[in-house]
Design a protein around this motif. Structure first.
Motif, PDB file in Angstrom:
ATOM      1  N   MET A 146      -3.356   8.846 -10.526  1.00 55.81           N
ATOM      2  CA  MET A 146      -3.122  10.442 -10.789  1.00 55.81           C
ATOM      3  C   MET A 146      -2.781  10.561  -9.667  1.00 55.81           C
ATOM      4  SD  MET A 146      -6.739  12.547 -12.494  1.00 55.81           S
ATOM      5  CE  MET A 146      -5.781  13.732 -12.644  1.00 55.81           C
ATOM      6  N   LEU A 147      -2.701  10.248  -8.385  1.00 55.62           N
ATOM      7  CA  LEU A 147      -2.545  10.748  -6.920  1.00 55.62           C
ATOM      8  C   LEU A 147      -1.208   9.443  -6.059  1.00 55.62           C
ATOM      9  CD1 LEU A 147      -5.957  11.480  -5.244  1.00 55.62           C
ATOM     10  CD2 LEU A 147      -4.302  12.654  -6.650  1.00 55.62           C
ATOM     11  N   THR A 148      -1.592   8.952  -7.264  1.00 57.77           N
ATOM     12  CA  THR A 148      -0.169   7.695  -7.068  1.00 57.77           C
ATOM     13  C   THR A 148       0.463   6.788  -7.541  1.00 57.77           C
ATOM     14  OG1 THR A 148       0.017   5.782  -5.349  1.00 57.77           O
ATOM     15  CG2 THR A 148      -1.577   5.484  -7.089  1.00 57.77           C
ATOM     16  N   ASN A 149       2.268   6.282  -6.779  1.00 59.18           N
ATOM     17  CA  ASN A 149       2.745   5.567  -7.916  1.00 59.18           C
ATOM     18  C   ASN A 149       2.265   3.959  -8.390  1.00 59.18           C
ATOM     19  OD1 ASN A 149       5.052   8.176  -7.753  1.00 59.18           O
ATOM     20  ND2 ASN A 149       5.204   7.022  -5.745  1.00 59.18           N
ATOM     21  N   ALA A 157       9.059 -12.160 -15.260  1.00 60.86           N
ATOM     22  CA  ALA A 157       7.979 -10.784 -15.205  1.00 60.86           C
ATOM     23  C   ALA A 157       8.598  -9.274 -15.153  1.00 60.86           C
ATOM     24  CB  ALA A 157       7.008 -10.590 -14.423  1.00 60.86           C
ATOM     25  N   THR A 158       7.495  -8.708 -16.600  1.00 61.23           N
ATOM     26  CA  THR A 158       7.828  -7.300 -16.497  1.00 61.23           C
ATOM     27  C   THR A 158       6.826  -6.367 -15.223  1.00 61.23           C
ATOM     28  OG1 THR A 158       6.082  -6.552 -18.150  1.00 61.23           O
ATOM     29  CG2 THR A 158       8.831  -6.871 -18.016  1.00 61.23           C
ATOM     30  N   LEU A 159       7.464  -4.972 -14.621  1.00 61.40           N
ATOM     31  CA  LEU A 159       6.817  -4.413 -13.821  1.00 61.40           C
ATOM     32  C   LEU A 159       5.911  -3.064 -14.700  1.00 61.40           C
ATOM     33  CD1 LEU A 159       7.638  -4.559 -10.387  1.00 61.40           C
ATOM     34  CD2 LEU A 159       5.402  -5.865 -11.987  1.00 61.40           C
ATOM     35  N   ASP A 160       5.178  -2.386 -14.666  1.00 63.64           N
ATOM     36  CA  ASP A 160       5.503  -0.508 -16.195  1.00 63.64           C
ATOM     37  C   ASP A 160       4.817  -0.399 -14.513  1.00 63.64           C
ATOM     38  OD1 ASP A 160       4.372   1.724 -16.850  1.00 63.64           O
ATOM     39  OD2 ASP A 160       3.336   0.464 -18.350  1.00 63.64           O
ATOM     40  N   ILE A 161       5.471   0.600 -13.965  1.00 63.08           N
ATOM     41  CA  ILE A 161       5.250   1.373 -13.063  1.00 63.08           C
ATOM     42  C   ILE A 161       5.751   3.072 -13.567  1.00 63.08           C
ATOM     43  CG2 ILE A 161       6.705   2.253 -11.006  1.00 63.08           C
ATOM     44  CD1 ILE A 161       7.652  -0.243 -10.563  1.00 63.08           C
ATOM     45  N   ARG A 162       4.286   4.064 -12.953  1.00 61.49           N
ATOM     46  CA  ARG A 162       4.360   5.503 -13.460  1.00 61.49           C
ATOM     47  C   ARG A 162       4.853   5.625 -12.478  1.00 61.49           C
ATOM     48  NH1 ARG A 162       2.950   5.733 -18.942  1.00 61.49           N
ATOM     49  NH2 ARG A 162       3.507   3.441 -19.439  1.00 61.49           N
ATOM     50  N   LEU A 163       5.797   6.771 -12.260  1.00 62.62           N
ATOM     51  CA  LEU A 163       5.820   7.591 -10.666  1.00 62.62           C
ATOM     52  C   LEU A 163       5.230   9.101 -11.101  1.00 62.62           C
ATOM     53  CD1 LEU A 163      10.078   6.921 -10.626  1.00 62.62           C
ATOM     54  CD2 LEU A 163       7.551   5.695  -8.771  1.00 62.62           C
ATOM     55  N   GLU A 198      15.302   5.843  -5.728  1.00 60.69           N
ATOM     56  CA  GLU A 198      14.624   5.532  -4.480  1.00 60.69           C
ATOM     57  C   GLU A 198      13.594   4.776  -4.488  1.00 60.69           C
ATOM     58  OE1 GLU A 198      14.304   9.065  -2.439  1.00 60.69           O
ATOM     59  OE2 GLU A 198      15.965  10.086  -2.236  1.00 60.69           O
ATOM     60  N   PHE A 199      12.912   4.981  -5.369  1.00 61.94           N
ATOM     61  CA  PHE A 199      11.459   3.898  -5.405  1.00 61.94           C
ATOM     62  C   PHE A 199      11.770   2.718  -5.637  1.00 61.94           C
ATOM     63  CE2 PHE A 199       7.876   1.835  -7.573  1.00 61.94           C
ATOM     64  CZ  PHE A 199       7.027   2.373  -6.556  1.00 61.94           C
ATOM     65  N   GLN A 200      12.981   2.541  -6.823  1.00 61.63           N
ATOM     66  CA  GLN A 200      13.052   0.362  -6.792  1.00 61.63           C
ATOM     67  C   GLN A 200      13.765  -0.014  -5.675  1.00 61.63           C
ATOM     68  OE1 GLN A 200      15.709  -0.153  -9.763  1.00 61.63           O
ATOM     69  NE2 GLN A 200      16.206  -2.050  -9.381  1.00 61.63           N
ATOM     70  N   ALA A 201      14.380   0.928  -5.262  1.00 62.44           N
ATOM     71  CA  ALA A 201      15.088   0.127  -3.652  1.00 62.44           C
ATOM     72  C   ALA A 201      14.172   0.062  -2.216  1.00 62.44           C
ATOM     73  CB  ALA A 201      16.309   1.523  -3.082  1.00 62.44           C
ATOM     74  N   GLU A 202      12.614   1.039  -2.660  1.00 62.78           N
ATOM     75  CA  GLU A 202      11.979   0.582  -1.695  1.00 62.78           C
ATOM     76  C   GLU A 202      11.225  -1.189  -2.062  1.00 62.78           C
ATOM     77  OE1 GLU A 202       9.246   0.649   1.768  1.00 62.78           O
ATOM     78  OE2 GLU A 202      11.593   1.880   1.500  1.00 62.78           O
ATOM     79  N   LEU A 203      11.204  -1.180  -3.409  1.00 68.30           N
ATOM     80  CA  LEU A 203      10.733  -2.259  -4.011  1.00 68.30           C
ATOM     81  C   LEU A 203      11.373  -3.636  -3.786  1.00 68.30           C
ATOM     82  CD1 LEU A 203       8.562  -2.737  -6.966  1.00 68.30           C
ATOM     83  CD2 LEU A 203      10.252  -3.890  -7.423  1.00 68.30           C
ATOM     84  N   GLU A 204      12.544  -3.060  -3.807  1.00 70.92           N
ATOM     85  CA  GLU A 204      13.378  -4.263  -3.750  1.00 70.92           C
ATOM     86  C   GLU A 204      12.796  -4.604  -1.883  1.00 70.92           C
ATOM     87  OE1 GLU A 204      17.371  -3.436  -4.542  1.00 70.92           O
ATOM     88  OE2 GLU A 204      16.797  -2.961  -6.557  1.00 70.92           O
ATOM     89  N   ARG A 205      12.929  -3.712  -0.989  1.00 72.07           N
ATOM     90  CA  ARG A 205      12.645  -3.569   0.048  1.00 72.07           C
ATOM     91  C   ARG A 205      10.986  -4.769   0.668  1.00 72.07           C
ATOM     92  NH1 ARG A 205      15.443   0.979   1.180  1.00 72.07           N
ATOM     93  NH2 ARG A 205      13.543   2.129   1.194  1.00 72.07           N
ATOM     94  N   VAL A 206      10.053  -4.273  -0.254  1.00 70.89           N
ATOM     95  CA  VAL A 206       9.343  -4.813  -0.451  1.00 70.89           C
ATOM     96  C   VAL A 206       9.313  -6.461  -0.715  1.00 70.89           C
ATOM     97  CG1 VAL A 206       6.469  -4.908  -1.372  1.00 70.89           C
ATOM     98  CG2 VAL A 206       7.740  -2.599  -0.729  1.00 70.89           C
ATOM     99  N   ILE A 207       9.161  -6.732  -1.952  1.00 66.11           N
ATOM    100  CA  ILE A 207      10.040  -7.880  -2.456  1.00 66.11           C
ATOM    101  C   ILE A 207      11.074  -8.877  -1.462  1.00 66.11           C
ATOM    102  CG2 ILE A 207      11.430  -9.818  -4.215  1.00 66.11           C
ATOM    103  CD1 ILE A 207      10.895  -7.626  -5.812  1.00 66.11           C
ATOM    104  N   ASP A 208      11.702  -8.529  -0.581  1.00 64.08           N
ATOM    105  CA  ASP A 208      12.519  -9.807   0.242  1.00 64.08           C
ATOM    106  C   ASP A 208      13.190 -10.302  -0.113  1.00 64.08           C
ATOM    107  OD1 ASP A 208      13.770  -9.270   2.991  1.00 64.08           O
ATOM    108  OD2 ASP A 208      12.049 -10.170   4.119  1.00 64.08           O
ATOM    109  N   GLU A 238       1.147  -1.084   0.122  1.00 62.16           N
ATOM    110  CA  GLU A 238      -0.093   0.311   0.318  1.00 62.16           C
ATOM    111  C   GLU A 238       0.689   1.612  -0.052  1.00 62.16           C
ATOM    112  OE1 GLU A 238      -2.718   0.291   2.941  1.00 62.16           O
ATOM    113  OE2 GLU A 238      -3.502  -2.131   2.274  1.00 62.16           O
ATOM    114  N   ARG A 239       0.744   1.697  -0.802  1.00 69.50           N
ATOM    115  CA  ARG A 239       1.108   3.286  -1.281  1.00 69.50           C
ATOM    116  C   ARG A 239       0.409   4.522  -0.607  1.00 69.50           C
ATOM    117  NH1 ARG A 239       2.602  -0.546  -4.822  1.00 69.50           N
ATOM    118  NH2 ARG A 239       0.455   0.845  -6.114  1.00 69.50           N
TER     119      ARG A 239
END
Length: 443
Positions: free
Chosen positions: A284-287, A309-315, A323-333, A240-241
């Motif tokens: 419009m309000l989130t990544n 797998a591929t992810l289409d991320i829009r920041l 920084e966002f990629q680093a946070e995503l890697e922490r989420v994947i853990d 949840e972002r």
């Protein structure tokens, strides 16, 4: 000081020429890949040459050519750029009602790939450029027409090549590009609304790769690459972002609420509640993160050694991709899931308290009295991300009014633009450019 009064224009002849040029431009297949934008530049270059306008081309190799022409001003103001791209996305011909590259007029519409994205705006810009030359309008600014390659695939052979190899060509105070436009209906309310794009979300395209031990499907084990990838994707889906209402969107929703078009609560709290049920407002309000492809396995009874797998991320503007990629890697853990960047483009925001924004507002109201004008954010990406990041005020603006149904043709099937919307776009773009660039009387 107001600009010199322009000589009268035969708008019927202007429209006929613009429609003919757009149909011819659509017939040039510049689907990307492979692009073949050199064909588009040969077409545009021929038109400029016939008018006695010099131009330069920039070849990134493999037919990936961009074209630039300049009408010189007196230097009292900084340059004004009309920016467009000549490539288009591929088509699935079997789903079209017409040949997507026939460039035909039918039922009051100009049909074909690129009619909306963005050969239509490119021709509107060209007609403005040619008309300034034909009428001999004295200019306070250089007016630059720049048709670039490869926007649809990330601009490596277009804008990024130009900025890397020919940065001096991008000198401008203002840029008008794609990304904004007019709609006949918004949030279920029928009223003209023009969104002038001053910002856009930045793409962060990532590939997730998991590797493990292959084996027979009858003997499960704990090092299954596909299982590892599925767990990573599940964690991402549960992430949840926070929602963020950027200043441009605060103004966007405030103006729409005052006009009675957005009927919800335009405060951040109210928008957060609405976002829970409206995917577009949420985007419009989130990544955002969309899983777009997944690949694994060679046979039904073989545990795969690799899964991806591929992810289409829009920041949102201002979010740092690293920084966002680093946070995503922490989420994947899971260190056994590798995260690989595929395409990254961060984006700043242009201010909307500017001479150009006010000029566009005035022109819109001159042509469409009851229109609502708002600063907006494009959910997709354009070349303006690169120019905004270099401090150039860059707006997505198209003067045509399009129905939501027709707007869905962008990157879809049966792309088309109504003759009425296209000619209105041409008229508005001419007027904005004239007011911004023509020399004042006595100057």
């Amino acid at each position: 000081m107001p600009p010199q009064a322009a000589p009268p224009i035969d708008w019927d002849a202007f429209a006929d020429e613009a429609i003919d040029l757009l149909c011819r431009f659509i017939r040039i297949d510049t689907s990307n890949p492979p692009g073949n934008e050199y064909l588009a530049c040969a077409f545009l270059g021929g038109l400029l040459q016939a008018e006695g306008i010099p131009f330069d081309t920039y070849d990134a190799g493999g037919g990936r050519v961009s074209l630039r022409a300049v009408l010189p001003g007196d230097g009292s103001k900084r340059p004004f750029m009309l920016l467009n791209h000549t490539d288009v996305v591929p088509v699935e011909r079997e789903f079209w009602d017409v040949d997507p590259f026939a460039g035909i007029v039918r039922d009051g519409y100009i049909w074909g790939r690129g009619a909306l994205d963005m050969k239509g705006l490119g021709i509107a810009q060209l007609m403005t450029f040619l008309t300034l030359r034909r009428l001999g309008i004295p200019l306070a600014r250089d007016v630059v027409f720049f048709a670039q390659a490869d926007e649809e695939a990330g601009s490596e052979y277009g804008m990024r090549f130009i900025l890397r190899e020919h940065p001096e060509t991008m000198d401008a105070e203002y840029i008008i590009n794609e990304g904004g436009g007019g709609t006949t209906e918004l949030f279920g309310v029928e009223r003209p609304v023009y969104s002038i794009a001053v910002a856009e979300k930045g793409p962060l395209w990532l590939r997730l790769v998991a590797e493990g031990m292959p084996g027979h499907g009858s003997v499960p084990h704990d090092d299954n690459a596909l299982d590892r990838l599925v767990r990573a994707l599940w964690r991402i889906q549960q992430w949840e972002r926070p929602l963020t209402v950027a200043p441009v969107l605060e103004e966007y929703f405030r103006r729409l609420a005052r006009a009675g078009i957005y009927r919800g609560d335009p405060t951040p709290e109210g928008l957060a509640a609405r976002a829970a049920e409206d995917p577009r407002i949420r985007a419009m309000l989130t990544n955002t993160i969309s899983t777009t492809t997944a690949r694994a396995g060679i046979k039904h009874n073989v545990i795969p050694a690799r899964a991806e797998a591929t992810l289409d991320i829009r920041l949102l503007p201002g979010v740092d991709p690293a920084e966002f990629q680093a946070e995503l890697e922490r989420v994947i853990d899971d260190p056994r899931v590798r995260v690989e960047p595929v395409h990254v483009r961060a984006s700043d925001t242009s201010p909307f308290d500017t001479e150009l924004f006010r000029c566009i507002e005035e022109v819109i109201r001159d042509f469409t009295e009851d229109a609502v004008v708002v600063p907006g954010m494009t959910l997709g990406f354009t070349d303006s991300a690169e120019t905004r990041n270099r401090g150039i005020i860059s707006y997505g603006f198209s003067g045509g009014l399009t129905t939501p149904e027709v707007a869905r043709g962008v990157h879809g099937h049966n792309e088309r633009v109504s003759i009425e919307a296209f000619t209105l776009n041409c008229r508005m773009l001419w007027e904005v450019t004239l007011r911004m660039c023509a020399r004042g009387p006595g100057a």
